[in-house]
Motif scaffolding. Structure first.
Motif, PDB file in Angstrom:
ATOM      1  N   GLU A   1     -23.675 -46.971  27.979  1.00  0.00           N
ATOM      2  CA  GLU A   1     -22.278 -46.321  27.267  1.00  0.00           C
ATOM      3  C   GLU A   1     -22.383 -46.175  28.605  1.00  0.00           C
ATOM      4  N   ILE A   2     -20.091 -46.556  28.691  1.00  0.00           N
ATOM      5  CA  ILE A   2     -19.259 -46.696  30.117  1.00  0.00           C
ATOM      6  C   ILE A   2     -18.713 -45.213  29.616  1.00  0.00           C
ATOM      7  N   LEU A   3     -18.886 -43.642  30.654  1.00  0.00           N
ATOM      8  CA  LEU A   3     -17.516 -42.788  30.665  1.00  0.00           C
ATOM      9  C   LEU A   3     -17.127 -42.958  31.829  1.00  0.00           C
ATOM     10  N   ALA A   4     -15.071 -43.260  31.123  1.00  0.00           N
ATOM     11  CA  ALA A   4     -14.127 -42.700  32.033  1.00  0.00           C
ATOM     12  C   ALA A   4     -13.650 -41.775  32.594  1.00  0.00           C
ATOM     13  N   LEU A   5     -13.823 -41.159  33.935  1.00  0.00           N
ATOM     14  CA  LEU A   5     -13.805 -39.614  34.458  1.00  0.00           C
ATOM     15  C   LEU A   5     -13.030 -39.463  35.254  1.00  0.00           C
ATOM     16  N   ARG A   6     -12.110 -38.068  35.642  1.00  0.00           N
ATOM     17  CA  ARG A   6     -11.913 -37.913  35.894  1.00  0.00           C
ATOM     18  C   ARG A   6     -11.515 -35.982  36.461  1.00  0.00           C
ATOM     19  N   GLY A   7     -11.803 -35.245  37.399  1.00  0.00           N
ATOM     20  CA  GLY A   7     -11.772 -34.084  37.847  1.00  0.00           C
ATOM     21  C   GLY A   7     -12.667 -33.950  39.203  1.00  0.00           C
TER      22      GLY A   7
ATOM     23  N   HIS B   1     -31.161 -46.263  33.398  1.00  0.00           N
ATOM     24  CA  HIS B   1     -30.655 -46.629  34.055  1.00  0.00           C
ATOM     25  C   HIS B   1     -29.151 -46.280  34.465  1.00  0.00           C
ATOM     26  N   GLY B   2     -28.896 -45.707  34.807  1.00  0.00           N
ATOM     27  CA  GLY B   2     -27.554 -44.782  35.436  1.00  0.00           C
ATOM     28  C   GLY B   2     -27.050 -45.375  36.391  1.00  0.00           C
ATOM     29  N   GLU B   3     -25.383 -45.370  36.827  1.00  0.00           N
ATOM     30  CA  GLU B   3     -24.689 -44.830  38.023  1.00  0.00           C
ATOM     31  C   GLU B   3     -23.144 -44.230  37.933  1.00  0.00           C
ATOM     32  N   LEU B   4     -23.089 -43.905  38.643  1.00  0.00           N
ATOM     33  CA  LEU B   4     -21.829 -43.070  39.513  1.00  0.00           C
ATOM     34  C   LEU B   4     -21.336 -43.273  40.060  1.00  0.00           C
ATOM     35  N   THR B   5     -19.897 -44.111  39.877  1.00  0.00           N
ATOM     36  CA  THR B   5     -18.954 -44.157  40.782  1.00  0.00           C
ATOM     37  C   THR B   5     -17.970 -43.677  41.072  1.00  0.00           C
ATOM     38  N   CYS B   6     -17.340 -43.408  42.176  1.00  0.00           N
ATOM     39  CA  CYS B   6     -16.411 -42.501  42.184  1.00  0.00           C
ATOM     40  C   CYS B   6     -15.525 -42.556  43.005  1.00  0.00           C
ATOM     41  N   ALA B   7     -14.467 -42.809  43.101  1.00  0.00           N
ATOM     42  CA  ALA B   7     -12.868 -42.717  44.272  1.00  0.00           C
ATOM     43  C   ALA B   7     -12.424 -41.167  43.987  1.00  0.00           C
ATOM     44  N   ALA B   8     -12.737 -40.690  45.604  1.00  0.00           N
ATOM     45  CA  ALA B   8     -11.727 -39.081  45.618  1.00  0.00           C
ATOM     46  C   ALA B   8     -10.699 -39.568  47.303  1.00  0.00           C
ATOM     47  N   THR B   9      -9.544 -39.795  46.164  1.00  0.00           N
ATOM     48  CA  THR B   9      -8.741 -39.966  47.228  1.00  0.00           C
ATOM     49  C   THR B   9      -7.756 -39.197  46.879  1.00  0.00           C
ATOM     50  N   ASP B  10      -5.939 -38.358  47.899  1.00  0.00           N
ATOM     51  CA  ASP B  10      -5.177 -37.765  48.271  1.00  0.00           C
ATOM     52  C   ASP B  10      -4.897 -38.213  46.649  1.00  0.00           C
ATOM     53  N   THR B  11      -4.909 -39.849  46.131  1.00  0.00           N
ATOM     54  CA  THR B  11      -3.857 -40.412  45.469  1.00  0.00           C
ATOM     55  C   THR B  11      -4.963 -40.427  43.974  1.00  0.00           C
ATOM     56  N   SER B  12      -6.037 -40.234  44.084  1.00  0.00           N
ATOM     57  CA  SER B  12      -6.622 -41.021  42.704  1.00  0.00           C
ATOM     58  C   SER B  12      -6.290 -40.856  41.528  1.00  0.00           C
ATOM     59  N   LEU B  13      -5.294 -39.532  41.336  1.00  0.00           N
ATOM     60  CA  LEU B  13      -5.491 -39.884  39.871  1.00  0.00           C
ATOM     61  C   LEU B  13      -3.642 -39.629  39.699  1.00  0.00           C
ATOM     62  N   GLU B  14      -3.454 -40.060  40.871  1.00  0.00           N
ATOM     63  CA  GLU B  14      -1.960 -40.987  40.743  1.00  0.00           C
ATOM     64  C   GLU B  14      -2.338 -42.309  40.124  1.00  0.00           C
ATOM     65  N   LEU B  15      -3.328 -43.095  40.321  1.00  0.00           N
ATOM     66  CA  LEU B  15      -3.417 -44.565  39.830  1.00  0.00           C
ATOM     67  C   LEU B  15      -2.476 -44.792  38.210  1.00  0.00           C
TER      68      LEU B  15
ATOM     69  N   LEU C   1     -27.650 -38.327  33.410  1.00  0.00           N
ATOM     70  CA  LEU C   1     -28.905 -39.249  33.956  1.00  0.00           C
ATOM     71  C   LEU C   1     -29.974 -38.522  34.309  1.00  0.00           C
ATOM     72  N   GLY C   2     -29.957 -37.550  33.978  1.00  0.00           N
ATOM     73  CA  GLY C   2     -31.638 -36.508  34.478  1.00  0.00           C
ATOM     74  C   GLY C   2     -32.077 -36.495  32.427  1.00  0.00           C
ATOM     75  N   LEU C   3     -31.570 -36.894  31.822  1.00  0.00           N
ATOM     76  CA  LEU C   3     -32.256 -36.884  30.354  1.00  0.00           C
ATOM     77  C   LEU C   3     -33.644 -37.741  30.418  1.00  0.00           C
ATOM     78  N   ARG C   4     -34.132 -37.267  29.449  1.00  0.00           N
ATOM     79  CA  ARG C   4     -35.324 -38.528  29.819  1.00  0.00           C
ATOM     80  C   ARG C   4     -35.294 -38.937  28.365  1.00  0.00           C
TER      81      ARG C   4
ATOM     82  N   ILE D   1     -12.107 -39.886  40.478  1.00  0.00           N
ATOM     83  CA  ILE D   1     -11.739 -40.334  39.592  1.00  0.00           C
ATOM     84  C   ILE D   1     -13.179 -41.486  39.286  1.00  0.00           C
ATOM     85  N   GLY D   2     -13.630 -41.585  38.294  1.00  0.00           N
ATOM     86  CA  GLY D   2     -14.566 -42.784  38.371  1.00  0.00           C
ATOM     87  C   GLY D   2     -15.549 -43.244  37.158  1.00  0.00           C
ATOM     88  N   SER D   3     -16.641 -43.757  36.801  1.00  0.00           N
ATOM     89  CA  SER D   3     -16.959 -44.131  35.531  1.00  0.00           C
ATOM     90  C   SER D   3     -18.578 -43.888  35.295  1.00  0.00           C
ATOM     91  N   LEU D   4     -19.225 -43.583  35.235  1.00  0.00           N
ATOM     92  CA  LEU D   4     -20.850 -43.258  35.176  1.00  0.00           C
ATOM     93  C   LEU D   4     -21.158 -44.081  33.788  1.00  0.00           C
TER      94      LEU D   4
END
Length: 137
Positions: free
Chosen positions: A97-103, A123-137, A116-119, A53-56
């Motif tokens: 623009e902020i995207l909430a992501l899951r997958g 600025h951009g940053e992806l922040t992710c968490a990967a845990t066994d329970t990430s999708l259960e939050l 982020l590679g588009l001309r 899960i994360g945000s871009l």
């Protein structure tokens, strides 16, 4: 090995100011080495098979070419991973623009890399968490 880079003067001034705030012994070369190391470590920690899960967050100039169309086109290819988006007009040219992501990690990171590679994306940053329970939050 030595190499040179070109950048706007105001960006370099801001970078130098940041370096001087961090340490009286830091220099431009060491700061750039730190940035490169950090990027390599972050890339190494990618978890392609894990569910994440994360945000871009992106700041971009919507006047750059057909950037808005390209952003939409890429996002339409990842509708399963994009949970929600928020779009904010910062000024006449710039948008946030902020995207909430899951997958699956590989798909989420692939989406972030493409956007982020588009001309025009300043600025951009992806922040992710990967845990066994990430999708259960």
């Amino acid at each position: 090995m030595r190499f040179s880079i070109a950048m706007p003067e105001d960006l370099l001034r801001a970078f130098d100011a940041q370096i001087s705030r961090r340490s009286d012994t830091a220099n431009r070369s060491e700061a750039i080495r730190d940035l490169i190391r950090s990027s390599l470590v972050r890339d190494e920690l990618r978890t392609p098979e894990a569910q994440v899960i994360g945000s871009l967050t992106m700041i971009y100039d919507h006047h750059t070419g057909d950037l808005t169309r390209k952003l939409d086109e890429v996002q339409h290819d990842y509708t399963h991973e994009i949970v929600s988006t928020m779009h904010v007009h910062l000024d006449h040219s710039n948008c946030l623009e902020i995207l909430a992501l899951r997958g699956q990690g590989s798909r989420v990171y692939e989406l972030a890399d493409k956007l982020l590679g588009l001309r025009g994306v300043k600025h951009g940053e992806l922040t992710c968490a990967a845990t066994d329970t990430s999708l259960e939050l």
